[in-house]
Design an enzyme around this catalytic site. Structure first.
Site, PDB file in Angstrom:
ATOM      1  N   ASP A  12       0.605  -1.360   0.555  1.00 32.84           N
ATOM      2  CA  ASP A  12       0.007  -0.040  -0.367  1.00 32.84           C
ATOM      3  C   ASP A  12       1.019   1.172  -0.768  1.00 32.84           C
ATOM      4  OD1 ASP A  12      -2.131  -1.785   0.231  1.00 32.84           O
ATOM      5  OD2 ASP A  12      -3.049  -0.994   2.073  1.00 32.84           O
ATOM      6  N   ASP A  50      -4.517  -0.469  -2.178  1.00 34.29           N
ATOM      7  CA  ASP A  50      -6.286  -0.922  -1.430  1.00 34.29           C
ATOM      8  C   ASP A  50      -6.580  -0.136  -2.294  1.00 34.29           C
ATOM      9  OD1 ASP A  50      -7.127  -1.425   1.298  1.00 34.29           O
ATOM     10  OD2 ASP A  50      -7.013   1.420   2.090  1.00 34.29           O
ATOM     11  N   HIS A  52     -10.528   0.890  -2.715  1.00 37.82           N
ATOM     12  CA  HIS A  52     -11.548   0.575  -2.408  1.00 37.82           C
ATOM     13  C   HIS A  52     -13.032   1.512  -3.556  1.00 37.82           C
ATOM     14  CE1 HIS A  52     -10.408  -0.486   1.545  1.00 37.82           C
ATOM     15  NE2 HIS A  52      -9.359   0.680   2.050  1.00 37.82           N
ATOM     16  N   HIS A  56     -17.605   3.052   1.002  1.00 40.67           N
ATOM     17  CA  HIS A  56     -17.037   1.822   1.257  1.00 40.67           C
ATOM     18  C   HIS A  56     -17.648   1.813   2.540  1.00 40.67           C
ATOM     19  CE1 HIS A  56     -14.095  -1.664   2.532  1.00 40.67           C
ATOM     20  NE2 HIS A  56     -14.765  -1.372   1.614  1.00 40.67           N
ATOM     21  N   HIS A  85     -10.665   6.884   1.857  1.00 41.72           N
ATOM     22  CA  HIS A  85      -9.320   7.093   0.947  1.00 41.72           C
ATOM     23  C   HIS A  85      -9.402   6.052   0.088  1.00 41.72           C
ATOM     24  CE1 HIS A  85      -9.447   3.963   3.786  1.00 41.72           C
ATOM     25  NE2 HIS A  85      -8.527   3.332   2.932  1.00 41.72           N
ATOM     26  N   LYS A 109      -7.299  -4.613  -3.419  1.00 40.27           N
ATOM     27  CA  LYS A 109      -7.833  -5.723  -2.105  1.00 40.27           C
ATOM     28  C   LYS A 109      -9.075  -4.357  -1.716  1.00 40.27           C
ATOM     29  CE  LYS A 109      -3.925  -4.432   0.798  1.00 40.27           C
ATOM     30  NZ  LYS A 109      -4.502  -3.047   1.563  1.00 40.27           N
ATOM     31  N   CYS A 154      -2.193  -2.630   7.404  1.00 39.58           N
ATOM     32  CA  CYS A 154      -2.649  -3.533   6.789  1.00 39.58           C
ATOM     33  C   CYS A 154      -0.982  -4.403   6.950  1.00 39.58           C
ATOM     34  CB  CYS A 154      -2.208  -2.839   5.498  1.00 39.58           C
ATOM     35  SG  CYS A 154      -3.633  -1.917   5.441  1.00 39.58           S
TER      36      CYS A 154
HETATM   37  C1  VGL Z   1      -4.495   0.321   5.736  1.00 36.43           C
HETATM   38  C2  VGL Z   1      -6.142   1.736   7.388  1.00 36.43           C
HETATM   39  C3  VGL Z   1      -6.962   1.392   5.720  1.00 36.43           C
HETATM   40  C4  VGL Z   1      -3.157   0.325   5.219  1.00 36.43           C
HETATM   41  C5  VGL Z   1      -5.479   0.498   4.395  1.00 36.43           C
HETATM   42  O1  VGL Z   1      -3.356  -0.045   4.528  1.00 36.43           O
HETATM   43  O2  VGL Z   1      -2.441  -0.083   5.782  1.00 36.43           O
HETATM   44  N1  VGL Z   1      -4.952   1.062   6.720  1.00 36.43           N
HETATM   45  N2  VGL Z   1      -6.556   1.174   4.756  1.00 36.43           N
HETATM   46 ZN    ZN Z   2      -8.429   1.176   3.484  1.00 36.90          ZN
END
Ligand code: VGL
Ligand code: ZN
Length: 200
Positions: A12, A50, A52, A56, A85, A109, A154
């Protein structure tokens, strides 16, 4: 020759998790250059993203009366509510512009509107696979090094799931940065150690 059984997983490294982004992790951009350099040492490089849909269920904005960075109970368990985000196709969802993206696989994901997905292996119901395990096993990969954002979400979930699945997992905390919500950084480091993840 690089070890063909050992893959690097870069988690990410997206604009929204870097300074200026919607869910900025302090120092997130500082690890881009050393991660790029580390890619040279691996036969296989996998990036996660990430990804979404708008609206979401992990977004506080989808739950009237709830604020970002508070908890809610979802059918699959407790869930942190985040600012909007990494919305599919947005600038925030793109990789940091300086990140090398010439790896072997990009795994997205968090696209299921009803379930968040921190881990690169399973959605947050801990049951729905992303397909990464099959990719790794069919390629004969047994050993994983993980870096990226965020260390306590993550990266943590991916490392613990990887270890539970029997992969030999190392996390590089020096090439990762944490959100650190209510002590989540220490909890993640302890949890990864208990799960048999090597912190190098
Ligand atoms: C993440 C919060 C929400 C991450 C992703 O990549 O750690 N954290 N979505
Ligand atoms: Zn996220």
């Amino acid at each position: 020759m690089h070890d063909r059984t050992h893959a690097l997983i870069v988690i990410d490294m997206q604009n929204d998790f870097c300074p200026g982004g919607a869910l900025a992790v302090a120092g997130g951009d500082a690890i881009v250059a050393p991660i790029n350099a580390l890619m040279d040492d691996f036969a296989t490089v996998i990036l996660t993203q990430d990804w979404h849909p708008a609206g979401h269920s992990s977004f506080a904005s989808s739950h009237p009366g709830h604020s970002p960075m508070t908890m809610i109970d979802m059918p699959y368990g407790p869930q942190v509510l985040w600012p909007d985000h990494c919305i599919q196709g947005s600038k925030g969802a793109r990789f940091h512009p300086d990140l090398r993206t010439d790896g072997d696989l990009i795994i997205r994901k968090g696209f299921n509107p009803a379930i968040d997905s921190y881990s690169a292996f399973f959605e947050n119901d801990h049951a729905t696979p992303t397909g990464l395990e099959g990719y790794l096993r069919t390629r004969g990969i047994t050993t994983l090094t993980m870096v990226g954002l965020a260390l306590d979400f993550c990266v943590n979930y991916s490392a613990v799931d990887g270890a539970k699945l029997g992969f030999d997992v190392t996390v590089r905390p020096d090439l990762s940065r944490a959100i650190d919500l209510d002590g989540s950084e220490k909890a993640a480091l302890d949890g990864m150690k208990n799960a048999g993840v090597t912190l190098a």
